[in-house]
Design a protein around this motif. Sequence first.
Motif, PDB file in Angstrom:
ATOM      1  N   PHE A  67       0.800 -18.688  -4.089  1.00 17.89           N
ATOM      2  CA  PHE A  67       0.153 -18.545  -5.416  1.00 17.89           C
ATOM      3  C   PHE A  67      -1.246 -17.796  -5.351  1.00 17.89           C
ATOM      4  O   PHE A  67      -1.473 -17.114  -6.193  1.00 17.89           O
ATOM      5  CB  PHE A  67       0.191 -20.075  -5.936  1.00 17.89           C
ATOM      6  CG  PHE A  67       1.427 -20.457  -6.833  1.00 17.89           C
ATOM      7  CD1 PHE A  67       1.501 -20.180  -7.930  1.00 17.89           C
ATOM      8  CD2 PHE A  67       2.168 -21.154  -6.009  1.00 17.89           C
ATOM      9  CE1 PHE A  67       2.807 -20.707  -8.708  1.00 17.89           C
ATOM     10  CE2 PHE A  67       3.494 -21.813  -6.575  1.00 17.89           C
ATOM     11  CZ  PHE A  67       3.690 -21.503  -7.896  1.00 17.89           C
ATOM     12  N   ASN A  68      -2.023 -18.124  -4.125  1.00 16.30           N
ATOM     13  CA  ASN A  68      -2.857 -17.283  -4.088  1.00 16.30           C
ATOM     14  C   ASN A  68      -2.906 -15.847  -3.986  1.00 16.30           C
ATOM     15  O   ASN A  68      -3.489 -14.902  -4.751  1.00 16.30           O
ATOM     16  CB  ASN A  68      -3.979 -17.793  -2.801  1.00 16.30           C
ATOM     17  CG  ASN A  68      -5.035 -16.970  -2.365  1.00 16.30           C
ATOM     18  OD1 ASN A  68      -4.527 -15.721  -2.046  1.00 16.30           O
ATOM     19  ND2 ASN A  68      -6.043 -17.551  -2.430  1.00 16.30           N
ATOM     20  N   MET A  69      -1.818 -15.448  -3.089  1.00 13.17           N
ATOM     21  CA  MET A  69      -1.523 -13.917  -3.001  1.00 13.17           C
ATOM     22  C   MET A  69      -0.874 -13.251  -4.280  1.00 13.17           C
ATOM     23  O   MET A  69      -1.331 -12.338  -4.807  1.00 13.17           O
ATOM     24  CB  MET A  69      -0.541 -13.652  -1.917  1.00 13.17           C
ATOM     25  CG  MET A  69      -1.336 -14.120  -0.547  1.00 13.17           C
ATOM     26  SD  MET A  69      -0.202 -13.463   0.777  1.00 13.17           S
ATOM     27  CE  MET A  69       1.016 -14.757   0.813  1.00 13.17           C
ATOM     28  N   ALA A  70      -0.112 -14.140  -4.984  1.00 11.98           N
ATOM     29  CA  ALA A  70       0.557 -13.722  -6.229  1.00 11.98           C
ATOM     30  C   ALA A  70      -0.627 -13.715  -7.272  1.00 11.98           C
ATOM     31  O   ALA A  70      -0.632 -12.730  -8.122  1.00 11.98           O
ATOM     32  CB  ALA A  70       1.617 -14.844  -6.920  1.00 11.98           C
ATOM     33  N   ASN A  71      -1.546 -14.436  -7.385  1.00 11.18           N
ATOM     34  CA  ASN A  71      -2.621 -14.337  -8.467  1.00 11.18           C
ATOM     35  C   ASN A  71      -3.444 -13.259  -8.281  1.00 11.18           C
ATOM     36  O   ASN A  71      -4.033 -12.567  -9.276  1.00 11.18           O
ATOM     37  CB  ASN A  71      -3.443 -15.873  -8.210  1.00 11.18           C
ATOM     38  CG  ASN A  71      -3.797 -16.324  -9.561  1.00 11.18           C
ATOM     39  OD1 ASN A  71      -3.484 -15.737 -10.850  1.00 11.18           O
ATOM     40  ND2 ASN A  71      -4.875 -17.205  -9.436  1.00 11.18           N
ATOM     41  N   ALA A  72      -3.642 -12.807  -6.735  1.00 12.64           N
ATOM     42  CA  ALA A  72      -4.524 -11.550  -6.814  1.00 12.64           C
ATOM     43  C   ALA A  72      -3.629 -10.376  -7.294  1.00 12.64           C
ATOM     44  O   ALA A  72      -4.272  -9.561  -7.631  1.00 12.64           O
ATOM     45  CB  ALA A  72      -4.446 -11.476  -5.088  1.00 12.64           C
ATOM     46  N   VAL A  73      -2.315 -10.421  -6.947  1.00 16.02           N
ATOM     47  CA  VAL A  73      -1.745  -9.449  -7.593  1.00 16.02           C
ATOM     48  C   VAL A  73      -1.488  -9.099  -8.902  1.00 16.02           C
ATOM     49  O   VAL A  73      -1.732  -8.173  -9.754  1.00 16.02           O
ATOM     50  CB  VAL A  73      -0.207  -9.350  -7.073  1.00 16.02           C
ATOM     51  CG1 VAL A  73       0.613  -8.098  -7.487  1.00 16.02           C
ATOM     52  CG2 VAL A  73      -0.248  -9.092  -5.414  1.00 16.02           C
ATOM     53  N   ILE A  74      -1.243 -10.615  -9.680  1.00 14.02           N
ATOM     54  CA  ILE A  74      -1.194 -10.702 -10.990  1.00 14.02           C
ATOM     55  C   ILE A  74      -2.482 -10.200 -12.052  1.00 14.02           C
ATOM     56  O   ILE A  74      -2.503  -9.366 -12.756  1.00 14.02           O
ATOM     57  CB  ILE A  74      -0.778 -12.159 -11.371  1.00 14.02           C
ATOM     58  CG1 ILE A  74       0.694 -12.370 -10.980  1.00 14.02           C
ATOM     59  CG2 ILE A  74      -1.199 -12.107 -12.852  1.00 14.02           C
ATOM     60  CD1 ILE A  74       0.988 -13.868 -11.121  1.00 14.02           C
ATOM     61  N   VAL A  75      -3.723 -10.620 -11.506  1.00 13.34           N
ATOM     62  CA  VAL A  75      -4.863 -10.368 -11.822  1.00 13.34           C
ATOM     63  C   VAL A  75      -5.292  -8.983 -11.775  1.00 13.34           C
ATOM     64  O   VAL A  75      -5.517  -8.273 -12.670  1.00 13.34           O
ATOM     65  CB  VAL A  75      -5.842 -11.185 -11.248  1.00 13.34           C
ATOM     66  CG1 VAL A  75      -7.394 -10.822 -11.610  1.00 13.34           C
ATOM     67  CG2 VAL A  75      -5.897 -12.789 -11.687  1.00 13.34           C
ATOM     68  N   GLY A  76      -5.005  -8.247 -10.737  1.00 16.06           N
ATOM     69  CA  GLY A  76      -4.973  -6.935 -10.133  1.00 16.06           C
ATOM     70  C   GLY A  76      -4.236  -5.998 -11.145  1.00 16.06           C
ATOM     71  O   GLY A  76      -4.882  -4.892 -11.754  1.00 16.06           O
ATOM     72  N   ASN A  77      -2.978  -6.410 -11.291  1.00 13.37           N
ATOM     73  CA  ASN A  77      -2.066  -5.454 -11.842  1.00 13.37           C
ATOM     74  C   ASN A  77      -2.468  -5.854 -13.684  1.00 13.37           C
ATOM     75  O   ASN A  77      -2.665  -4.583 -14.312  1.00 13.37           O
ATOM     76  CB  ASN A  77      -0.650  -6.005 -12.146  1.00 13.37           C
ATOM     77  CG  ASN A  77      -0.016  -5.696 -10.824  1.00 13.37           C
ATOM     78  OD1 ASN A  77       0.751  -6.348 -10.410  1.00 13.37           O
ATOM     79  ND2 ASN A  77      -0.458  -4.665 -10.162  1.00 13.37           N
ATOM     80  N   LEU A  78      -2.926  -6.890 -14.068  1.00 15.37           N
ATOM     81  CA  LEU A  78      -3.493  -6.913 -15.465  1.00 15.37           C
ATOM     82  C   LEU A  78      -4.679  -6.118 -15.633  1.00 15.37           C
ATOM     83  O   LEU A  78      -5.271  -5.546 -16.879  1.00 15.37           O
ATOM     84  CB  LEU A  78      -3.559  -8.473 -15.909  1.00 15.37           C
ATOM     85  CG  LEU A  78      -2.201  -9.177 -16.088  1.00 15.37           C
ATOM     86  CD1 LEU A  78      -2.409 -10.553 -16.217  1.00 15.37           C
ATOM     87  CD2 LEU A  78      -1.304  -8.456 -17.265  1.00 15.37           C
ATOM     88  N   MET A  79      -5.579  -6.114 -14.608  1.00 15.81           N
ATOM     89  CA  MET A  79      -6.918  -5.390 -14.735  1.00 15.81           C
ATOM     90  C   MET A  79      -6.650  -3.975 -14.914  1.00 15.81           C
ATOM     91  O   MET A  79      -7.336  -3.075 -15.485  1.00 15.81           O
ATOM     92  CB  MET A  79      -7.838  -5.899 -13.567  1.00 15.81           C
ATOM     93  CG  MET A  79      -8.350  -7.215 -13.504  1.00 15.81           C
ATOM     94  SD  MET A  79      -9.575  -7.203 -14.882  1.00 15.81           S
ATOM     95  CE  MET A  79     -10.162  -8.912 -14.449  1.00 15.81           C
ATOM     96  N   GLY A  80      -5.629  -3.457 -14.115  1.00 16.11           N
ATOM     97  CA  GLY A  80      -5.140  -2.143 -14.249  1.00 16.11           C
ATOM     98  C   GLY A  80      -4.697  -1.817 -15.467  1.00 16.11           C
ATOM     99  O   GLY A  80      -4.955  -0.545 -15.880  1.00 16.11           O
ATOM    100  N   GLU A  81      -4.192  -2.874 -16.206  1.00 24.09           N
ATOM    101  CA  GLU A  81      -3.666  -2.468 -17.460  1.00 24.09           C
ATOM    102  C   GLU A  81      -4.865  -2.744 -18.584  1.00 24.09           C
ATOM    103  O   GLU A  81      -4.762  -2.717 -19.947  1.00 24.09           O
ATOM    104  CB  GLU A  81      -2.462  -3.184 -17.921  1.00 24.09           C
ATOM    105  CG  GLU A  81      -1.392  -3.007 -16.900  1.00 24.09           C
ATOM    106  CD  GLU A  81      -0.090  -3.915 -17.413  1.00 24.09           C
ATOM    107  OE1 GLU A  81       0.045  -4.380 -18.545  1.00 24.09           O
ATOM    108  OE2 GLU A  81       0.567  -4.176 -16.295  1.00 24.09           O
TER     109      GLU A  81
END
Length: 432
Positions: free
Chosen positions: A278-292
């Motif tokens: 979940f730590n790694m997934a959260n990094a990707v989720i937050v990063g992807n949404l920041m990109g959007e």
Amino acid sequence: MSYVSRSWSGSWPLTLIMFFEFLIGLTDVYIAGKVSKEIQATYGFAIQLYFIFIVIANALTVGTVSIISRLYTSGNKTELSKAVFSSLLTAVGAGIVLAVAGVFLGPEIIRLLNIPEELKRFAIPFIEIYALGLLFHYLLINCNGILRSCGMVKRSLKTMALVCAINIALNFFLVFHTSLSFRGIAVATASSVFIGSMINLVYVRRLMFGEKNFSMSIVQKMVGIGWPIGLLQVLWQLSSMVLFLILSVLPENKVEILAALTTGLRIESAIYLPVFGFNMANAVIVGNLMGEKKQEDAFRSGIMTAAIGVFIVTMMVIVVILNARWIISFLSGNAIVIRESIKYLYISMISEPFMAWGMILGGGLNGAGDTRSVLMRVALSIWLVRIPLSFVLVVFFGFGPASVWWSMNISQFLQAFLIFKRYLNRGWLAKS
């Protein structure tokens, strides 16, 4: 996509990947214990030193995920391709340098450290073999980060499933059926990460379009984001080694207690599976949404991901507590090791839900590039609380190993509180 479904779809493959890594570590401990309690204790120390040598790979990958996850959703394929190639080339260079350093410096570090003399002669061949596989471990870690940043986590999952199967099979074969004996544990790891890195390179090549251009500016951004996590992991691993050294001054049963800590940490690492996933997934989720440019969705998704992770960890804690004696008896036949391992688990399980909350929210902060705040809060909890408290209780007051386990708990409570406070103030959203 809802917050729950986004969090779960991003987390379960990464949790499975962590499960495969857990199986590898559990098999290592099991086989080491079958050889002898000395080998089991030595493995626990050697693997901590080995992890220090791979922190640059982990740090670079944190920066890679933060940059590439945002580029992937931005639609800029040229910059994405440049970032992927630059990250890979940097990982190769760092892997070569650290492999050489590990081969030549690792044995000298072990000779200088105050661990029981009977363990040093086993630790040196362990660390020399592990060092030879560092380059490929660097590539494997980096490629896994690139794949999950670009929505290809299931390919990473397939690779790690194969790495797990090869590692476990080689473990049993090399240790019990060749002259390598305990050295086979390290050889199995080096061999499996080599195969996994080659497979992942094939997948990652498809993300590079046109000419392969190296960008120093992108690498500098990755390093700028990743170095706090690299330093954090060095401090974390050093703290584990310091705990080994503190426990080494106990007046009796020091080898058994070190073996118990090794065994307990490996069982506890089962709890870390969903946490790191979940730590790694959260990094990707937050990063992807920041990109959007969806900052509010990023904040809420991070909270939801942490809540799901804490629920799963709490259920796992109950299972471990109810089955602690049976699990430990499977890994060790020594009565003292079993007794001390059970004591470790009963105490450490108290702080696991808090640890999960802090670490998963920390993953969201990492994805936003706010890695320095995570570094400061975790380092504070470890080096101003855990280590000094353990030292004082054992060396000055003469308390037993349980005092170290409670010191670890107290630092986990503080760490979770500090990270949660940082996450709630939302300053990282504006900074990102």
